[in-house]
Design a protein around this motif. Structure first.
Motif, PDB file in Angstrom:
ATOM      1  N   MET A   1       0.845  -1.184   0.000  1.00  0.00           N
ATOM      2  CA  MET A   1       0.000   0.000   0.000  1.00  0.00           C
ATOM      3  C   MET A   1       0.883   1.237   0.000  1.00  0.00           C
ATOM      4  SD  MET A   1      -3.217  -0.834  -0.026  1.00  0.00           S
ATOM      5  CE  MET A   1      -3.922   0.739   0.426  1.00  0.00           C
ATOM      6  N   GLY A   2       0.351   2.298  -0.569  1.00  0.00           N
ATOM      7  CA  GLY A   2       1.108   3.550  -0.581  1.00  0.00           C
ATOM      8  C   GLY A   2       0.196   4.748  -0.497  1.00  0.00           C
ATOM      9  N   TRP A   3       0.769   5.849  -0.041  1.00  0.00           N
ATOM     10  CA  TRP A   3       0.093   7.140  -0.056  1.00  0.00           C
ATOM     11  C   TRP A   3       0.831   8.049  -1.029  1.00  0.00           C
ATOM     12  CZ3 TRP A   3      -4.467   8.455   2.045  1.00  0.00           C
ATOM     13  CH2 TRP A   3      -4.987   7.645   3.068  1.00  0.00           C
ATOM     14  N   TYR A   4       0.086   8.671  -1.912  1.00  0.00           N
ATOM     15  CA  TYR A   4       0.611   9.633  -2.864  1.00  0.00           C
ATOM     16  C   TYR A   4      -0.076  10.972  -2.619  1.00  0.00           C
ATOM     17  CZ  TYR A   4       2.555   5.779  -5.646  1.00  0.00           C
ATOM     18  OH  TYR A   4       3.270   4.692  -6.090  1.00  0.00           O
ATOM     19  N   ARG A   5       0.525  12.018  -3.156  1.00  0.00           N
ATOM     20  CA  ARG A   5      -0.123  13.317  -3.089  1.00  0.00           C
ATOM     21  C   ARG A   5       0.129  14.088  -4.374  1.00  0.00           C
ATOM     22  NH1 ARG A   5       3.555  16.280   1.623  1.00  0.00           N
ATOM     23  NH2 ARG A   5       5.456  16.555   0.370  1.00  0.00           N
ATOM     24  N   GLN A   6      -0.806  14.989  -4.653  1.00  0.00           N
ATOM     25  CA  GLN A   6      -0.675  15.825  -5.835  1.00  0.00           C
ATOM     26  C   GLN A   6      -1.112  17.238  -5.498  1.00  0.00           C
ATOM     27  OE1 GLN A   6      -2.714  14.401  -9.340  1.00  0.00           O
ATOM     28  NE2 GLN A   6      -1.354  15.598 -10.677  1.00  0.00           N
ATOM     29  N   ALA A   7      -0.170  18.139  -5.591  1.00  0.00           N
ATOM     30  CA  ALA A   7      -0.452  19.551  -5.359  1.00  0.00           C
ATOM     31  C   ALA A   7      -0.823  20.212  -6.683  1.00  0.00           C
ATOM     32  CB  ALA A   7       0.774  20.229  -4.754  1.00  0.00           C
ATOM     33  N   PRO A   8      -1.534  21.323  -6.656  1.00  0.00           N
ATOM     34  CA  PRO A   8      -1.921  22.006  -7.904  1.00  0.00           C
ATOM     35  C   PRO A   8      -0.723  22.314  -8.777  1.00  0.00           C
ATOM     36  CG  PRO A   8      -3.095  22.945  -6.053  1.00  0.00           C
ATOM     37  CD  PRO A   8      -2.078  22.006  -5.465  1.00  0.00           C
ATOM     38  N   GLY A   9      -0.806  21.915 -10.042  1.00  0.00           N
ATOM     39  CA  GLY A   9       0.258  22.209 -10.982  1.00  0.00           C
ATOM     40  C   GLY A   9       1.470  21.313 -10.871  1.00  0.00           C
ATOM     41  N   LYS A  10       1.400  20.311  -9.992  1.00  0.00           N
ATOM     42  CA  LYS A  10       2.543  19.420  -9.809  1.00  0.00           C
ATOM     43  C   LYS A  10       2.158  17.976 -10.122  1.00  0.00           C
ATOM     44  CE  LYS A  10       4.998  22.192  -6.379  1.00  0.00           C
ATOM     45  NZ  LYS A  10       5.690  22.165  -5.058  1.00  0.00           N
ATOM     46  N   GLN A  11       3.168  17.158 -10.346  1.00  0.00           N
ATOM     47  CA  GLN A  11       2.923  15.746 -10.599  1.00  0.00           C
ATOM     48  C   GLN A  11       2.612  15.014  -9.294  1.00  0.00           C
ATOM     49  OE1 GLN A  11       6.385  14.252 -12.735  1.00  0.00           O
ATOM     50  NE2 GLN A  11       5.359  14.593 -14.691  1.00  0.00           N
TER      51      GLN A  11
END
Length: 120
Positions: free
Chosen positions: A33-43
């Motif tokens: 399992m993993g946690w990812y994140r995505q900020a505006p304008g970023k991958q």
């Protein structure tokens, strides 16, 4: 199989949040399992991961502040986030490599995401 995240919200810098990712469905086994994140304008980026054996891995930006864990009985993965910073603001997604009995194959699943906003 469905992954549902919860626990996001608006907090101030220095505060803590705990995200949860609950897996539901029939006849499956969770591998990694993993946690990812995505900020505006970023991958989208990997924040933390945990293997079926409990080995964890963290992005350098969150080491020492975030902790990933899992409750196998509850089929839930957690991300404890402490000392939050404004740059942690993003949509957080959980991701899982999950074996399904119906086709005897592993599949990759994503949750719908939960917003975390950290104000300065």
């Amino acid at each position: 199989v469905h992954l549902v995240e919860s626990g996001g919200g608006l907090v101030q810098a220095g505060d803590s949040l705990r995200l949860s990712c609950a897996a539901s469905g029939s006849s499956f086994t969770i591998f990694d399992m993993g946690w990812y994140r995505q900020a505006p304008g970023k991958q989208r980026e990997l924040v933390a991961s945990i293997t079926s054996g409990g080995t964890t891995n963290y992005a350098d930006s969150v080491k020492g502040r975030f902790t990933i864990s899992r409750d196998k009985a509850k089929k839930t993965t957690y991300l404890q986030m402490n000392s939050l910073k404004p740059e942690d603001t993003a949509v957080y997604y959980c991701n899982g490599n999950i074996y399904t009995d119906y086709d005897m194959r592993a599949h990759n699943y994503w949750g719908q995401g939960t917003q975390v906003t950290v104000s300065s």
